[in-house]
Write a protein that holds these residues in place. Structure first.
Motif, PDB file in Angstrom:
ATOM      1  N   GLY A   1       0.584  -1.253   0.000  1.00 60.47           N
ATOM      2  CA  GLY A   1      -0.072   0.017  -0.023  1.00 60.47           C
ATOM      3  C   GLY A   1       0.955   1.244  -0.046  1.00 60.47           C
ATOM      4  N   LEU A   2       2.030   1.120   0.676  1.00 57.22           N
ATOM      5  CA  LEU A   2       2.939   2.628   0.808  1.00 57.22           C
ATOM      6  C   LEU A   2       3.545   2.707  -0.646  1.00 57.22           C
ATOM      7  N   ALA A   3       3.805   1.476  -1.102  1.00 57.57           N
ATOM      8  CA  ALA A   3       4.623   1.603  -2.340  1.00 57.57           C
ATOM      9  C   ALA A   3       3.393   2.169  -3.453  1.00 57.57           C
ATOM     10  N   CYS A   4       2.293   1.551  -3.622  1.00 56.03           N
ATOM     11  CA  CYS A   4       1.089   2.228  -4.343  1.00 56.03           C
ATOM     12  C   CYS A   4       0.731   3.877  -4.095  1.00 56.03           C
ATOM     13  N   GLY A   5       0.989   4.009  -2.762  1.00 56.14           N
ATOM     14  CA  GLY A   5       0.744   5.444  -2.462  1.00 56.14           C
ATOM     15  C   GLY A   5       1.761   6.368  -2.901  1.00 56.14           C
ATOM     16  N   ALA A   6       2.962   6.145  -3.038  1.00 53.56           N
ATOM     17  CA  ALA A   6       4.251   6.531  -3.544  1.00 53.56           C
ATOM     18  C   ALA A   6       4.157   6.809  -5.083  1.00 53.56           C
ATOM     19  N   LEU A   7       3.595   5.674  -5.717  1.00 54.59           N
ATOM     20  CA  LEU A   7       3.534   5.726  -7.077  1.00 54.59           C
ATOM     21  C   LEU A   7       2.586   6.942  -7.576  1.00 54.59           C
ATOM     22  N   ILE A   8       1.391   6.671  -6.708  1.00 52.64           N
ATOM     23  CA  ILE A   8       0.168   7.623  -7.132  1.00 52.64           C
ATOM     24  C   ILE A   8       0.786   9.071  -7.051  1.00 52.64           C
ATOM     25  N   LEU A   9       1.380   9.354  -5.811  1.00 46.83           N
ATOM     26  CA  LEU A   9       2.041  10.815  -5.877  1.00 46.83           C
ATOM     27  C   LEU A   9       2.918  11.074  -6.772  1.00 46.83           C
ATOM     28  N   THR A  10       3.505  10.370  -7.193  1.00 44.99           N
ATOM     29  CA  THR A  10       4.518  10.495  -8.353  1.00 44.99           C
ATOM     30  C   THR A  10       3.965  10.629  -9.500  1.00 44.99           C
ATOM     31  N   TYR A  11       3.025   9.768 -10.045  1.00 44.32           N
ATOM     32  CA  TYR A  11       2.128   9.559 -11.304  1.00 44.32           C
ATOM     33  C   TYR A  11       0.678   9.332 -10.840  1.00 44.32           C
ATOM     34  N   PHE A  12       0.034  10.707 -10.947  1.00 45.54           N
ATOM     35  CA  PHE A  12      -1.219  10.330 -10.433  1.00 45.54           C
ATOM     36  C   PHE A  12      -2.206   9.770 -11.242  1.00 45.54           C
ATOM     37  N   SER A  13      -2.023   9.478 -12.627  1.00 45.58           N
ATOM     38  CA  SER A  13      -2.985   8.759 -13.188  1.00 45.58           C
ATOM     39  C   SER A  13      -2.975   7.247 -12.829  1.00 45.58           C
ATOM     40  N   TYR A  14      -2.211   6.751 -11.888  1.00 46.64           N
ATOM     41  CA  TYR A  14      -2.349   5.473 -11.272  1.00 46.64           C
ATOM     42  C   TYR A  14      -3.322   5.522 -10.041  1.00 46.64           C
ATOM     43  N   VAL A  15      -4.146   6.579  -9.962  1.00 49.12           N
ATOM     44  CA  VAL A  15      -4.761   6.896  -8.851  1.00 49.12           C
ATOM     45  C   VAL A  15      -6.078   5.519  -8.736  1.00 49.12           C
ATOM     46  N   PHE A  16      -6.410   5.214  -9.830  1.00 50.59           N
ATOM     47  CA  PHE A  16      -7.278   4.076  -9.877  1.00 50.59           C
ATOM     48  C   PHE A  16      -6.819   2.614  -9.772  1.00 50.59           C
ATOM     49  N   LEU A  17      -5.562   2.462  -9.827  1.00 48.26           N
ATOM     50  CA  LEU A  17      -4.980   1.265  -9.715  1.00 48.26           C
ATOM     51  C   LEU A  17      -5.185   0.485  -8.305  1.00 48.26           C
TER      52      LEU A  17
ATOM     53  N   VAL B   1      -7.906  -5.010   1.345  1.00 47.96           N
ATOM     54  CA  VAL B   1      -8.541  -3.803   1.943  1.00 47.96           C
ATOM     55  C   VAL B   1      -7.627  -2.899   2.293  1.00 47.96           C
ATOM     56  N   THR B   2      -6.483  -3.340   3.337  1.00 48.77           N
ATOM     57  CA  THR B   2      -5.260  -2.582   3.811  1.00 48.77           C
ATOM     58  C   THR B   2      -4.517  -2.156   2.528  1.00 48.77           C
ATOM     59  N   LEU B   3      -4.217  -2.908   1.801  1.00 48.04           N
ATOM     60  CA  LEU B   3      -3.505  -2.303   0.428  1.00 48.04           C
ATOM     61  C   LEU B   3      -4.280  -1.387  -0.343  1.00 48.04           C
ATOM     62  N   VAL B   4      -5.475  -1.506  -0.453  1.00 52.26           N
ATOM     63  CA  VAL B   4      -6.212  -0.312  -0.990  1.00 52.26           C
ATOM     64  C   VAL B   4      -6.389   0.968  -0.372  1.00 52.26           C
ATOM     65  N   LEU B   5      -6.842   0.725   0.862  1.00 51.92           N
ATOM     66  CA  LEU B   5      -6.857   1.885   1.705  1.00 51.92           C
ATOM     67  C   LEU B   5      -5.750   2.908   1.901  1.00 51.92           C
ATOM     68  N   ILE B   6      -4.617   2.413   2.061  1.00 50.23           N
ATOM     69  CA  ILE B   6      -3.251   3.043   2.321  1.00 50.23           C
ATOM     70  C   ILE B   6      -3.241   4.255   1.263  1.00 50.23           C
ATOM     71  N   PRO B   7      -2.794   3.767   0.017  1.00 44.95           N
ATOM     72  CA  PRO B   7      -2.770   4.562  -0.974  1.00 44.95           C
ATOM     73  C   PRO B   7      -3.940   5.812  -1.307  1.00 44.95           C
ATOM     74  N   LEU B   8      -5.222   5.355  -0.927  1.00 40.43           N
ATOM     75  CA  LEU B   8      -6.287   6.407  -0.944  1.00 40.43           C
ATOM     76  C   LEU B   8      -6.105   7.201   0.354  1.00 40.43           C
ATOM     77  N   ALA B   9      -5.655   6.881   1.463  1.00 39.87           N
ATOM     78  CA  ALA B   9      -5.338   7.630   2.698  1.00 39.87           C
ATOM     79  C   ALA B   9      -4.517   8.892   2.178  1.00 39.87           C
ATOM     80  N   VAL B  10      -3.130   8.055   1.617  1.00 41.93           N
ATOM     81  CA  VAL B  10      -2.248   9.180   1.321  1.00 41.93           C
ATOM     82  C   VAL B  10      -2.752  10.236   0.285  1.00 41.93           C
ATOM     83  N   THR B  11      -3.465   9.754  -0.786  1.00 40.31           N
ATOM     84  CA  THR B  11      -4.148  10.713  -1.698  1.00 40.31           C
ATOM     85  C   THR B  11      -4.901  11.831  -0.850  1.00 40.31           C
ATOM     86  N   GLY B  12      -5.669  11.431   0.157  1.00 46.41           N
ATOM     87  CA  GLY B  12      -6.604  12.262   0.831  1.00 46.41           C
ATOM     88  C   GLY B  12      -5.832  13.031   1.512  1.00 46.41           C
ATOM     89  N   ALA B  13      -4.665  12.574   2.302  1.00 43.77           N
ATOM     90  CA  ALA B  13      -3.855  13.407   3.012  1.00 43.77           C
ATOM     91  C   ALA B  13      -3.342  14.601   2.263  1.00 43.77           C
TER      92      ALA B  13
END
Length: 320
Positions: free
Chosen positions: A76-92, A111-123
């Motif tokens: 989840g943390l890696a996915c959040g880092a990916l989204i912050l760098t390349y926002f087009s992956y927000v739906f991944l 669910v944990t894997l999915v919620l962490i990047p969404l929380a990062v994006t929301g923050a």
């Protein structure tokens, strides 16, 4: 250092998920990729994105192998880092969720894997709202996205028939797209509309983007046709970096990867390898709907390289 460490981590997990031979081939394809090497020396954001993607895929493979909550958190943390760098992956994360359930990952881990990047994006959105106000773009890339929607709305009425292929011809062969067909490029269209830049025009840009989306819906068949052409452009070599030699090497590496992917069609794959296909199809389906240059495929190169490595490993095993 980050890139090399990410590649080695990914190769380590790929070895467990396939074979030592496939891991070695994938490592070579990634470390000697001209597009990735170019991103290292030009400090493009693709360098961070491809490192985040490598960590995401490695952590996901480890999660499938060990079934531990710590691996779900790391993914989840890696996915959040990916989204912050390349926002087009927000739906991944949403695309990963059904695949994780198919692979029988525990629902708590999925669910944990999915919620962490969404929380990062929301923050990030809340942070931007606090310091910049609610009337500006709160997430990375949304102004660029609004530009792209406006441009696509213009193009859907100006580029018809085979003209999208003419755009590719002038962009990558004659190199005269600016003078011959300026309506093909996002930069030229938006600079004509907003020659002084977008600062202070965010509200107007969002309004024009909404008009552009309505134009796309009104010309849906033509929009889908142009998007199909952009799928082809998305898979072209990422050329134009360091001259002719670089372009030739990038074309050869791209050809090597695609040949390996074709060989993979005859390979016996495990279910966990579907995560590579998911990343490939996600990028190929999403980016052409908005805007595409071949450089946007760089973050997904680990998935392409892994599929190619599996193909070459299976082919060499049959020939042995």
């Amino acid at each position: 250092v980050l890139l090399v460490a990410s590649v080695l981590f990914f190769a380590h997990e790929l070895r467990h998920a396939s074979s030592r031979r496939a891991a070695h081939i994938a490592t070579a394809l990634l470390l000697f990729s001209p597009a990735i090497v170019h991103s290292v020396f030009t400090v493009y954001r693709e360098l961070l994105a491809v490192s985040a993607m490598l960590c995401l895929l490695a952590c996901a493979l480890r999660l499938l192998r060990r079934r531990r909550m710590s691996d779900a958190v790391a993914s989840g943390l890696a996915c959040g880092a990916l989204i912050l760098t390349y926002f087009s992956y927000v739906f991944l994360p949403f695309a990963l969720l059904p695949l994780l359930f198919f692979l029988r990952v525990r629902w708590q881990h999925a669910v944990t894997l999915v919620l962490i990047p969404l929380a990062v994006t929301g923050a990030l959105a809340m942070r931007n709202a606090r310091y910049m106000g609610d009337d500006v773009c709160l997430l990375p890339g949304c102004v660029r996205g609004s530009f792209a929607w406006y441009v696509r709305g213009q193009q859907v009425t100006t580029l018809t028939g085979l003209q999208p292929f003419a755009c590719l011809w002038h962009e990558y062969v004659t190199l005269r797209v600016v003078s011959e067909m300026p309506e093909c490029t996002v930069g030229q269209v938006m600079n004509k509309r907003w020659p002084d830049g977008f600062v202070g025009h965010e509200g107007e840009i969002r309004a024009e983007a909404a008009k552009g989306r309505r134009e796309l819906l009104a010309h849906l068949p033509l929009y889908l046709w142009q998007s199909a052409v952009l799928v082809f452009e998305y898979h072209l070599p990422s050329m134009g970096g360091w001259g002719r030699t670089f372009n030739i090497l990038e074309c050869l590496m791209t050809l090597v990867i695609y040949v390996g992917m074709l060989l993979c069609l005859r390979a016996r794959l495990r279910k966990e390898h579907l995560i590579f296909a998911l990343v490939v199809f996600y990028g190929a389906a999403l980016f052409p709907l908005i805007d595409v240059v071949p450089r946007y495929r760089i973050p997904a190169l680990p998935a392409y390289a892994a599929i190619a490595a599996l193909g070459y490993a299976a082919w060499s095993k049959r020939k042995a």
